[in-house]
Scaffold this motif. Sequence first.
Motif, PDB file in Angstrom:
ATOM      1  N   HIS A 281       0.832  -1.205   0.000  1.00 28.64           N
ATOM      2  CA  HIS A 281       0.000   0.000   0.000  1.00 28.64           C
ATOM      3  C   HIS A 281       0.866   1.253   0.000  1.00 28.64           C
ATOM      4  O   HIS A 281       0.601   2.213  -0.736  1.00 28.64           O
ATOM      5  N   PHE A 282       1.907   1.251   0.849  1.00 27.49           N
ATOM      6  CA  PHE A 282       2.819   2.397   0.849  1.00 27.49           C
ATOM      7  C   PHE A 282       3.420   2.618  -0.534  1.00 27.49           C
ATOM      8  O   PHE A 282       3.599   3.752  -0.972  1.00 27.49           O
ATOM      9  N   GLU A 283       3.738   1.535  -1.228  1.00 26.88           N
ATOM     10  CA  GLU A 283       4.370   1.639  -2.540  1.00 26.88           C
ATOM     11  C   GLU A 283       3.476   2.323  -3.567  1.00 26.88           C
ATOM     12  O   GLU A 283       3.971   2.874  -4.556  1.00 26.88           O
ATOM     13  N   ARG A 284       2.160   2.304  -3.337  1.00 28.45           N
ATOM     14  CA  ARG A 284       1.220   2.903  -4.286  1.00 28.45           C
ATOM     15  C   ARG A 284       0.780   4.312  -3.905  1.00 28.45           C
ATOM     16  O   ARG A 284       0.123   4.986  -4.696  1.00 28.45           O
ATOM     17  N   MET A 285       1.104   4.755  -2.707  1.00 29.07           N
ATOM     18  CA  MET A 285       0.614   6.051  -2.239  1.00 29.07           C
ATOM     19  C   MET A 285       1.291   7.197  -2.963  1.00 29.07           C
ATOM     20  O   MET A 285       2.455   7.118  -3.353  1.00 29.07           O
ATOM     21  N   LYS A 286       0.539   8.277  -3.108  1.00 25.51           N
ATOM     22  CA  LYS A 286       1.086   9.443  -3.788  1.00 25.51           C
ATOM     23  C   LYS A 286       1.894  10.301  -2.823  1.00 25.51           C
ATOM     24  O   LYS A 286       1.801  10.156  -1.598  1.00 25.51           O
ATOM     25  N   ASP A 287       2.673  11.173  -3.376  1.00 27.07           N
ATOM     26  CA  ASP A 287       3.513  12.066  -2.578  1.00 27.07           C
ATOM     27  C   ASP A 287       2.644  12.900  -1.636  1.00 27.07           C
ATOM     28  O   ASP A 287       1.637  13.488  -2.043  1.00 27.07           O
ATOM     29  N   GLY A 288       3.041  12.935  -0.367  1.00 24.35           N
ATOM     30  CA  GLY A 288       2.324  13.746   0.613  1.00 24.35           C
ATOM     31  C   GLY A 288       1.202  13.037   1.326  1.00 24.35           C
ATOM     32  O   GLY A 288       0.481  13.663   2.135  1.00 24.35           O
ATOM     33  N   ALA A 289       1.015  11.750   1.088  1.00 23.41           N
ATOM     34  CA  ALA A 289      -0.054  11.009   1.757  1.00 23.41           C
ATOM     35  C   ALA A 289       0.165  11.023   3.275  1.00 23.41           C
ATOM     36  O   ALA A 289       1.295  10.912   3.759  1.00 23.41           O
ATOM     37  N   ILE A 290      -0.930  11.140   4.012  1.00 26.47           N
ATOM     38  CA  ILE A 290      -0.896  11.160   5.483  1.00 26.47           C
ATOM     39  C   ILE A 290      -1.530   9.871   5.982  1.00 26.47           C
ATOM     40  O   ILE A 290      -2.604   9.475   5.518  1.00 26.47           O
ATOM     41  N   VAL A 291      -0.868   9.237   6.950  1.00 25.51           N
ATOM     42  CA  VAL A 291      -1.348   7.960   7.476  1.00 25.51           C
ATOM     43  C   VAL A 291      -1.486   8.065   8.994  1.00 25.51           C
ATOM     44  O   VAL A 291      -0.559   8.529   9.674  1.00 25.51           O
ATOM     45  N   ALA A 292      -2.640   7.651   9.505  1.00 28.56           N
ATOM     46  CA  ALA A 292      -2.885   7.721  10.944  1.00 28.56           C
ATOM     47  C   ALA A 292      -3.674   6.500  11.386  1.00 28.56           C
ATOM     48  O   ALA A 292      -4.302   5.811  10.568  1.00 28.56           O
ATOM     49  N   ASN A 293      -3.644   6.248  12.692  1.00 27.58           N
ATOM     50  CA  ASN A 293      -4.363   5.117  13.276  1.00 27.58           C
ATOM     51  C   ASN A 293      -5.238   5.594  14.422  1.00 27.58           C
ATOM     52  O   ASN A 293      -4.820   6.417  15.237  1.00 27.58           O
ATOM     53  N   SER A 294      -6.462   5.065  14.474  1.00 27.58           N
ATOM     54  CA  SER A 294      -7.333   5.345  15.607  1.00 27.58           C
ATOM     55  C   SER A 294      -7.808   4.057  16.271  1.00 27.58           C
ATOM     56  O   SER A 294      -8.728   4.070  17.069  1.00 27.58           O
ATOM     57  N   GLY A 295      -7.173   2.920  15.913  1.00 26.58           N
ATOM     58  CA  GLY A 295      -7.405   1.677  16.627  1.00 26.58           C
ATOM     59  C   GLY A 295      -6.560   1.656  17.884  1.00 26.58           C
ATOM     60  O   GLY A 295      -5.614   2.427  18.030  1.00 26.58           O
ATOM     61  N   HIS A 296      -6.849   0.744  18.804  1.00 22.70           N
ATOM     62  CA  HIS A 296      -6.234   0.818  20.133  1.00 22.70           C
ATOM     63  C   HIS A 296      -4.719   0.628  20.100  1.00 22.70           C
ATOM     64  O   HIS A 296      -3.983   1.365  20.747  1.00 22.70           O
ATOM     65  N   PHE A 297      -4.240  -0.385  19.386  1.00 23.65           N
ATOM     66  CA  PHE A 297      -2.806  -0.670  19.383  1.00 23.65           C
ATOM     67  C   PHE A 297      -2.131  -0.132  18.123  1.00 23.65           C
ATOM     68  O   PHE A 297      -2.776   0.038  17.082  1.00 23.65           O
ATOM     69  N   ASN A 298      -0.809   0.076  18.208  1.00 29.15           N
ATOM     70  CA  ASN A 298      -0.056   0.639  17.088  1.00 29.15           C
ATOM     71  C   ASN A 298       0.422  -0.460  16.135  1.00 29.15           C
ATOM     72  O   ASN A 298       1.569  -0.460  15.693  1.00 29.15           O
ATOM     73  N   VAL A 299      -0.479  -1.386  15.807  1.00 32.23           N
ATOM     74  CA  VAL A 299      -0.123  -2.498  14.914  1.00 32.23           C
ATOM     75  C   VAL A 299      -0.874  -2.428  13.584  1.00 32.23           C
ATOM     76  O   VAL A 299      -0.593  -3.209  12.683  1.00 32.23           O
TER      77      VAL A 299
END
Length: 418
Positions: A281-299
């Motif tokens: 998925h990272f390999e397909r993302m465009k420049d400047g993409a923002i990634v965040a998590n709102s699930g309990h664990f950082n996995v």
Amino acid sequence: MVKHHVKDLNLAPQGKKRIEWADNDMPVLRKIRERFEKDQPLAGMRMSACLHVTAETANLARTLKAGGADLVLVASNPLSTQDDVAASLVKDYDISVFAIRGEDHKTYYEHIRTAIEHNPQITMDDGADLVSTLHAEYPDKLKNVKGSMEETTTGIIRLRAMHRDGALKIPVFAVNDAETKYLFDNRYGTGQSTVDGIIRATDFLVAGKKVVVAGYGWCGKGFAMRMKGMGANVIVTEVHPIRALEAAMDGFWVMPMSEAAKIGDLFVTITGDIHVIRKEHFERMKDGAIVANSGHFNVEINIDDLEALAKEKHENVRNNVDEYVLQDGRRIFLLAQGRLINLAAAEGHPASVMDMSFATQALTTEYALKNDLPVAVHDVPAEIENWISLAKLETMGIQIDELTEEQKQYLSSWEMGT
């Protein structure tokens, strides 16, 4: 002074103001605290709670102590502790707290072990780290535990797996599965606080952006609803066909993450599962993409994959934002180290919605002490949910109808047809 490990007790004055401000918006919990102080239903009970140490949680801790509990509170996430609140709980309310924002993995588990060494008869958990550690490392202490309350979806998943495998040795209540919790806390609380955390971290303009929401459970629904209301083009990714259908009929685009990765501006994981966003998925993302998590664990975001793909990493290019530069120069921005964005970069859920969740926690604790329960994952009793719902409506100045005797009889009979 009670035993504690907090950042700085001098932060207590500001923490007390935050606690009192939150208390203004938690009238149901306040009503329970007044009764607990009078009736002392938790008198002499040793309790250990592993929760997000926030102003709202502080008012739950005050309620448990008012009921007579001997409480130790530790953090359920290394980045969710509000240090001024932790200080105030110790200094102003004489509650034992072991929590420091940014604590490392070793300290986090030292704090959890401190809570277990308190020899609790009741536990509270947000993610099941306390209960799983109790089972794995302190099996001799399980016989003393009358019950545990679990606050979040991720924790319930773990506890049901433990029960299915025969590993669970204590009765637990799925507080997260109570309607007074997930319909409001998950949907409206997570929905709003996730938006809050992202905007505080990035100053992101939502309108016109393509926002990818991974997971359409109650948290995902709440967040997607708010993004749509702020003008985003919302894309939902799902593995559950019913939820995918629901998202489509709610007016959202639905597609696999492999397709969404090509077009998304912002990606937010809210699934409770592992590696929802990963290398391909990272390999397909465009420049400047923002990634965040709102699930309990950082996995949910595979950070190791992102690290491996990057030729450069720039930490804290903005508070709670790390920049990863890929081999071809594209940049991906990771928020809050992949941890809970709503608590790491903001203040968590508004107090008004936590009023119901923590009222449910408090009353279910009382119920667990009054009843001998078998080892299982139990639902919160309906009478507790009904009382809380009616109390909340009353504080909002809302009245509702009651069934007439004729209506009650009709609903309980089968004879009358067309």
